[in-house]
Design an enzyme around this catalytic site. Sequence first.
Site, PDB file in Angstrom:
ATOM      1  N   THR A   1       0.857  -1.178   0.000  1.00 38.12           N
ATOM      2  CA  THR A   1       0.000   0.000   0.000  1.00 38.12           C
ATOM      3  C   THR A   1       0.889   1.222   0.000  1.00 38.12           C
ATOM      4  OG1 THR A   1      -2.040   0.871   0.940  1.00 38.12           O
ATOM      5  CG2 THR A   1      -0.246   0.496   2.478  1.00 38.12           C
TER       6      THR A   1
ATOM      7  N   LYS B   1      -8.072   3.428   3.548  1.00 38.84           N
ATOM      8  CA  LYS B   1      -6.942   3.151   4.433  1.00 38.84           C
ATOM      9  C   LYS B   1      -6.587   4.340   5.314  1.00 38.84           C
ATOM     10  CE  LYS B   1      -5.165   0.200   0.834  1.00 38.84           C
ATOM     11  NZ  LYS B   1      -4.065   0.050  -0.121  1.00 38.84           N
TER      12      LYS B   1
ATOM     13  N   GLY C   1      -3.662   6.520   9.067  1.00 41.59           N
ATOM     14  CA  GLY C   1      -3.671   5.638   7.914  1.00 41.59           C
ATOM     15  C   GLY C   1      -2.870   4.392   8.238  1.00 41.59           C
TER      16      GLY C   1
ATOM     17  N   SER D   1       4.516  -0.358   1.045  1.00 41.85           N
ATOM     18  CA  SER D   1       5.458  -0.745  -0.002  1.00 41.85           C
ATOM     19  C   SER D   1       5.755   0.397  -0.960  1.00 41.85           C
ATOM     20  CB  SER D   1       4.925  -1.954  -0.771  1.00 41.85           C
ATOM     21  OG  SER D   1       3.666  -1.652  -1.347  1.00 41.85           O
TER      22      SER D   1
END
Length: 186
Positions: free
Chosen positions: A11, A43, A55, A134
Amino acid sequence: MDSSFWPVHGTTVVGVRMGGKVVLGSDGQATVGATVMKHRAQKVRRLFNGRILAGFAGATADAFTLFERFEEKLMQFSGNVTRAAVELAKDWRTDRYLRRLEALLAVGAPDRLLVISGSGDIIEPDDNIVAIGSGGPYALAAARALVHHAPQLDATEVVTYALETAADICIYTNSNTTVLEIDATG
């Protein structure tokens, strides 16, 4: 901070505190292994009566647990983000159930941005820019470049462009974004 800090599942969440605003945004892609399961996952969310943004990167069920626990800590400590983060990190590290959770939290408050991890890390960036997941390194680099070299942009634009950059590079990040902001002046 070990190298496993950045690639928590897949994400991108990025936050910027500048120009009287705190802005936190994320992509919407939810994956299971190499399969995209959802394109518009939420998120980032508002906590503590809309005065704090948070988040997550990591497993969704784990993130919901952490949001709930963090909001409980915010209530317990009257919105003191630093104290709530420290207490959450302590619980996360020592509680038998919580320490199995695989996620990172990015938190935005009027006076600070933080990253909270299950290994007890609470990081407040020097430059008021935070990114996790990521795609975090790509979004962080883009946001830093934009803040320093495109001063005409506001915080919302910086976060939006940083998320677009991460989506172009990270296979676990898409361009369906959610961007939230709060006032950082009071």
